[in-house]
Design an enzyme around this catalytic site. Structure first.
Site, PDB file in Angstrom:
ATOM      1  N   CYS A 137       3.702  -7.038 -11.709  1.00 15.71           N
ATOM      2  CA  CYS A 137       4.870  -6.170 -11.496  1.00 15.71           C
ATOM      3  C   CYS A 137       5.994  -6.455 -12.489  1.00 15.71           C
ATOM      4  CB  CYS A 137       5.375  -6.316 -10.067  1.00 15.71           C
ATOM      5  SG  CYS A 137       4.112  -5.925  -8.856  1.00 15.71           S
ATOM      6  N   HIS A 177      12.248  -3.558  -9.984  1.00 11.93           N
ATOM      7  CA  HIS A 177      10.894  -3.320  -9.484  1.00 11.93           C
ATOM      8  C   HIS A 177      10.980  -2.918  -8.010  1.00 11.93           C
ATOM      9  CE1 HIS A 177       6.846  -3.619  -8.321  1.00 11.93           C
ATOM     10  NE2 HIS A 177       6.936  -4.809  -7.746  1.00 11.93           N
ATOM     11  N   ASN A 209       5.311   0.496  -3.780  1.00 11.24           N
ATOM     12  CA  ASN A 209       5.278  -0.450  -4.902  1.00 11.24           C
ATOM     13  C   ASN A 209       4.150  -0.038  -5.861  1.00 11.24           C
ATOM     14  OD1 ASN A 209       4.749  -2.623  -6.586  1.00 11.24           O
ATOM     15  ND2 ASN A 209       4.950  -4.175  -4.994  1.00 11.24           N
TER      16      ASN A 209
HETATM   17  N1  ACO Z   1       2.509  -3.102  10.609  1.00  4.44           N
HETATM   18  C1  ACO Z   1       2.888  -3.722  11.738  1.00  4.44           C
HETATM   19  N2  ACO Z   1       3.065  -5.051  11.848  1.00  4.44           N
HETATM   20  C2  ACO Z   1       2.840  -5.783  10.748  1.00  4.44           C
HETATM   21  C3  ACO Z   1       2.438  -5.202   9.520  1.00  4.44           C
HETATM   22  C4  ACO Z   1       2.271  -3.823   9.483  1.00  4.44           C
HETATM   23  N3  ACO Z   1       1.909  -3.163   8.355  1.00  4.44           N
HETATM   24  N4  ACO Z   1       2.302  -6.185   8.609  1.00  4.44           N
HETATM   25  C5  ACO Z   1       2.609  -7.345   9.224  1.00  4.44           C
HETATM   26  N5  ACO Z   1       2.920  -7.100  10.531  1.00  4.44           N
HETATM   27  C6  ACO Z   1       3.315  -8.061  11.546  1.00  4.44           C
HETATM   28  C7  ACO Z   1       2.858  -9.459  11.247  1.00  4.44           C
HETATM   29  O1  ACO Z   1       1.554  -9.648  11.703  1.00  4.44           O
HETATM   30  C8  ACO Z   1       3.875 -10.276  11.981  1.00  4.44           C
HETATM   31  O2  ACO Z   1       3.501 -10.312  13.338  1.00  4.44           O
HETATM   32  P1  ACO Z   1       3.711 -11.674  14.181  1.00  4.44           P
HETATM   33  O3  ACO Z   1       5.189 -11.921  14.167  1.00  4.44           O
HETATM   34  O4  ACO Z   1       3.151 -11.314  15.509  1.00  4.44           O
HETATM   35  O5  ACO Z   1       2.929 -12.714  13.440  1.00  4.44           O
HETATM   36  C9  ACO Z   1       5.163  -9.460  11.891  1.00  4.44           C
HETATM   37  O6  ACO Z   1       4.738  -8.123  11.554  1.00  4.44           O
HETATM   38  C10 ACO Z   1       6.124  -9.949  10.839  1.00  4.44           C
HETATM   39  O7  ACO Z   1       5.405 -10.203   9.624  1.00  4.44           O
HETATM   40  P2  ACO Z   1       6.127 -10.758   8.356  1.00  4.44           P
HETATM   41  O8  ACO Z   1       5.098 -11.024   7.300  1.00  4.44           O
HETATM   42  O9  ACO Z   1       7.058 -11.878   8.724  1.00  4.44           O
HETATM   43  O10 ACO Z   1       7.008  -9.507   7.937  1.00  4.44           O
HETATM   44  P3  ACO Z   1       8.143  -9.439   6.843  1.00  4.44           P
HETATM   45  O11 ACO Z   1       9.398  -9.018   7.445  1.00  4.44           O
HETATM   46  O12 ACO Z   1       8.148 -10.667   5.947  1.00  4.44           O
HETATM   47  O13 ACO Z   1       7.649  -8.220   5.944  1.00  4.44           O
HETATM   48  C11 ACO Z   1       6.594  -7.820   3.827  1.00  4.44           C
HETATM   49  C12 ACO Z   1       6.407  -8.301   5.251  1.00  4.44           C
HETATM   50  C13 ACO Z   1       7.047  -6.365   3.879  1.00  4.44           C
HETATM   51  C14 ACO Z   1       5.255  -7.909   3.090  1.00  4.44           C
HETATM   52  C15 ACO Z   1       7.650  -8.670   3.093  1.00  4.44           C
HETATM   53  O14 ACO Z   1       7.378 -10.038   3.293  1.00  4.44           O
HETATM   54  C16 ACO Z   1       7.736  -8.404   1.612  1.00  4.44           C
HETATM   55  O15 ACO Z   1       8.152  -7.344   1.172  1.00  4.44           O
HETATM   56  N6  ACO Z   1       7.402  -9.389   0.775  1.00  4.44           N
HETATM   57  C17 ACO Z   1       7.521  -9.262  -0.656  1.00  4.44           C
HETATM   58  C18 ACO Z   1       6.370  -8.505  -1.245  1.00  4.44           C
HETATM   59  C19 ACO Z   1       6.655  -8.262  -2.726  1.00  4.44           C
HETATM   60  O16 ACO Z   1       7.791  -8.145  -3.121  1.00  4.44           O
HETATM   61  N7  ACO Z   1       5.674  -8.204  -3.585  1.00  4.44           N
HETATM   62  C20 ACO Z   1       6.094  -7.993  -4.979  1.00  4.44           C
HETATM   63  C21 ACO Z   1       5.166  -8.219  -5.933  1.00  4.44           C
HETATM   64  S1  ACO Z   1       3.767  -7.198  -5.834  1.00  4.44           S
HETATM   65  C22 ACO Z   1       2.840  -7.562  -7.241  1.00  4.44           C
HETATM   66  O17 ACO Z   1       3.188  -8.348  -8.094  1.00  4.44           O
HETATM   67  C23 ACO Z   1       1.526  -6.888  -7.373  1.00  4.44           C
END
Ligand code: ACO
Length: 327
Positions: free
Chosen positions: A112, A253, A283
């Site tokens: 990214c 990004h 993304n």
């Molecule tokens: N739908 C419903 N629930 C979900 C989903 C979903 N799609 N995905 C995860 N959950 C649940 C999890 O299982 C968890 O449940 P639990 O509390 O019972 O264990 C809960 O939701 C919270 O999960 P988290 O992982 O803590 O959620 P978070 O608020 O961190 O959001 C996310 C996740 C959106 C992926 C976030 O961490 C994020 O954006 N991270 C950065 C990703 C990024 O920027 N990538 C960039 C580079 S990409 C590249 O280089 C190719």
């Protein structure tokens, strides 16, 4: 020393749309969860007739048209991608499709961050006087490598392509940049090759295999992004002799709306100065910055002379910022 100007932008139009509600038919998720945690409402997917090279070519063609430059005048095509049609490189297919017969073409991979890394790389060729006209493309078809049964990653990604044209100019409009890598955090985000041992002859084996779908430690990547991105933008601004008050637009990004908000908040940049197309595209990896830039230019938001802070971040881990002035 010649300067660098950005004189055109373009993107590809993908017709297949996948909404959050569509995804909730496949995995245990909902529009409410995805929108609240990421800001994404839908993403675009490459159609069966699309390829990475066809999308990249379309974006490049539109950027060349805006720049009023013919394909024959292009000296270099840099294609930032992690999802090539051919592991030997896809940029040459784009060169042929464009008819950019004089151009050198090659791929660059930095996930990214790929577009920012490619932009800065292209600028070095211009500054040293080697090339005058360069097309930088960011394109990815992550849908090929997404585990569509993993709700923690499949809701995030979409396909896309964007491009810019750089030209040698008297005035340098790449005002400052900073690029970083930290391979010790590589395990946080991978699209890794999984070898399988296959017997060849006698006791000699070869490693045959394939790439396994994207895995990500979302929380770690989130923490990394909200701390490193403001820092790298400040460093790039320092090199440009500017401060956050000089930023007209932030084109980051497009990974997560919460990351964009947190970065803007830390830097004290008002939210109406932050370009976001997250809700419509998700993304799109290397494509996300040039795609967001192109949409903002064509919507008349970004105007000639505007100072734009761009920053990419992602797998590697890699991150980087470039401060540019539009046209
Ligand atoms: N739908 C419903 N629930 C979900 C989903 C979903 N799609 N995905 C995860 N959950 C649940 C999890 O299982 C968890 O449940 P639990 O509390 O019972 O264990 C809960 O939701 C919270 O999960 P988290 O992982 O803590 O959620 P978070 O608020 O961190 O959001 C996310 C996740 C959106 C992926 C976030 O961490 C994020 O954006 N991270 C950065 C990703 C990024 O920027 N990538 C960039 C580079 S990409 C590249 O280089 C190719």
């Amino acid at each position: 020393m010649p300067g660098v100007s950005l004189v055109g932008s373009g993107s590809a139009c993908l017709t297949v749309q996948l909404t959050n509600d569509d995804l909730s038919q496949r995995v245990d998720t909902s529009d409410e969860w995805i929108a609240a945690r990421t800001g994404i409402r839908q993403r675009h997917l490459a159609a069966a007739t699309d390829s990475l090279s066809s999308l990249a070519t379309e974006a490049a063609r539109n950027a060349l048209a805006m720049a009023d430059l013919s394909a024959e005048e292009v000296d270099l095509i840099l294609l930032a991608t992690s999802t090539p049609d051919d592991l030997f490189g896809t940029a040459c297919q784009v060169q042929a499709a464009l008819g950019a017969t004089r151009a050198v073409a090659f791929d660059l991979t930095a996930a990214c961050s790929g577009f920012v890394f490619a932009l800065v790389t292209a600028a070095q060729y211009i500054r040293t006087g080697v090339f005058k006209n360069v097309v930088v493309i960011g394109a990815d078809v992550l849908s090929r490598w997404t585990d569509w049964d993993d709700r923690t990653t499949c809701v995030l990604f979409g396909d896309g392509a964007g491009a810019v044209v750089l030209r040698a100019s008297e005035r340098d409009r790449l005002l400052g940049f900073e690029l970083c890598s930290d391979g010790s955090l590589n395990h946080c985000l991978n699209l890794a090759y999984q070898p399988e041992t296959a017997p060849l002859v006698g006791d000699i084996n070869v490693q045959m295999g394939t790439f396994s779908p994207i895995t990500m430690n979302g929380r770690e990547v989130y923490k990394f992004a909200v701390s490193r991105v403001p820092e790298v933008i400040e460093k790039a601004l320092f090199r440009a002799g500017l401060t956050t008050a000089d930023i007209d637009w932030m084109v980051l990004h497009q990974a997560n709306q919460r990351i964009l908000d947190a970065v803007a908040d830390r830097l004290g940049v008002p939210s109406d100065r932050v370009v976001s197309n997250m809700a419509r595209h998700g993304n799109t990896s290397a494509a996300s910055i040039p795609l967001a830039l192109d949409e903002a230019v064509r919507a008349g938001k970004i105007q000639p002379g505007d100072v734009i802070a761009t920053a990419g971040f992602g797998a590697g881990l890699t991150w980087g910022a470039a401060i540019i002035q539009w046209r």
